[in-house]
Design an enzyme around this catalytic site. Structure first.
Site, mmCIF file in Angstrom:
data_model
loop_
_atom_site.group_PDB
_atom_site.id
_atom_site.type_symbol
_atom_site.label_atom_id
_atom_site.label_comp_id
_atom_site.label_asym_id
_atom_site.label_seq_id
_atom_site.Cartn_x
_atom_site.Cartn_y
_atom_site.Cartn_z
ATOM 1 N N CYS A 143 0.883 -1.138 -0.096
ATOM 2 C CA CYS A 143 0.007 0.008 0.070
ATOM 3 C C CYS A 143 1.084 1.093 -0.084
ATOM 4 C CB CYS A 143 -0.735 -0.136 1.330
ATOM 5 S SG CYS A 143 -1.813 1.362 1.332
ATOM 6 N N GLU A 148 -8.782 -1.044 -2.151
ATOM 7 C CA GLU A 148 -8.882 0.232 -2.094
ATOM 8 C C GLU A 148 -10.372 0.727 -1.514
ATOM 9 O OE1 GLU A 148 -6.643 2.256 -3.229
ATOM 10 O OE2 GLU A 148 -5.358 0.502 -4.062
HETATM 11 NI NI NI Z 1 -3.822 0.991 -0.082
#
Ligand code: NI
Length: 179
Positions: free
Chosen positions: A101, A144
């Site tokens: 991420c 997401e």
């Molecule tokens: Ni992320």
């Protein structure tokens, strides 16, 4: 169009529940999406959520190309702008795979995700999106959309023996990364 600062884990703004987008197809919305896109491309991301640049709206963009050095060998996911998403599980089957991420730079972890989902929402013009997907595409969407409810992938890790630094776990990926 601007490359924006990506908030990092520990910033309380990443823990908020995002607000739905109320008005589509506005200049402000298009400018925000352009910034998200430029920011994602600048760091070779496969997806980015508005809360990651400090904008508390239910807006994510994602999509990968075969050339993305952060995710070599992964299947293509169409470039998508997704607003006000709703995910519906299709079955209870899960699969494990590695995730990273942009808000958690330098780390990777194995995260269980639903194998198959339906997701609905809207694009930036307000056109409905309704897709049934599986595998990597389903994983990207779940990752997401987690950003829209204040969840970062380390909160989903169950086996911390498979969580660590990218440069140690995947030296070949780390060499291509900015973070
Ligand atoms: Ni992320």
């Amino acid at each position: 169009m601007t490359v924006r600062e990506i908030l990092k884990m520990g910033d309380a703004r990443l823990l908020r529940v995002a607000e739905p987008v109320q008005t589509f197809d506005t200049p402000e919305l298009h400018a925000l999406i352009a910034d998200l896109h430029d920011t994602m491309v600048a760091v070779n991301g496969a997806g980015l959520a508005a809360p990651q640049i400090g904008v508390n709206l239910q807006l994510v963009i994602f999509g990968s190309t075969a050339m993305n050095p952060r995710y070599p060998g992964r299947p293509l996911v169409p470039r998508t702008v997704l607003l006000n998403p709703v995910i519906t599980p299709l079955g209870a089957e899960e699969e494990d795979d590695w995730e990273g991420c942009l808000s958690v730079p330098g780390l990777r972890g194995v995260v269980p995700r639903l194998s198959r989902i339906r997701y609905t929402g809207f694009d930036e013009k307000g056109t409905a999106i309704d897709r049934t997907v599986d595998g990597f595409h389903a994983r990207v969407v779940q990752h997401e959309c987690d950003h829209l409810i204040g969840k970062l992938y380390p909160m989903r890790v169950r086996d911390f023996s498979r969580f660590g630094f990218t440069e140690v776990l995947f030296p070949e990926i780390s060499a291509a990364e900015d973070d």
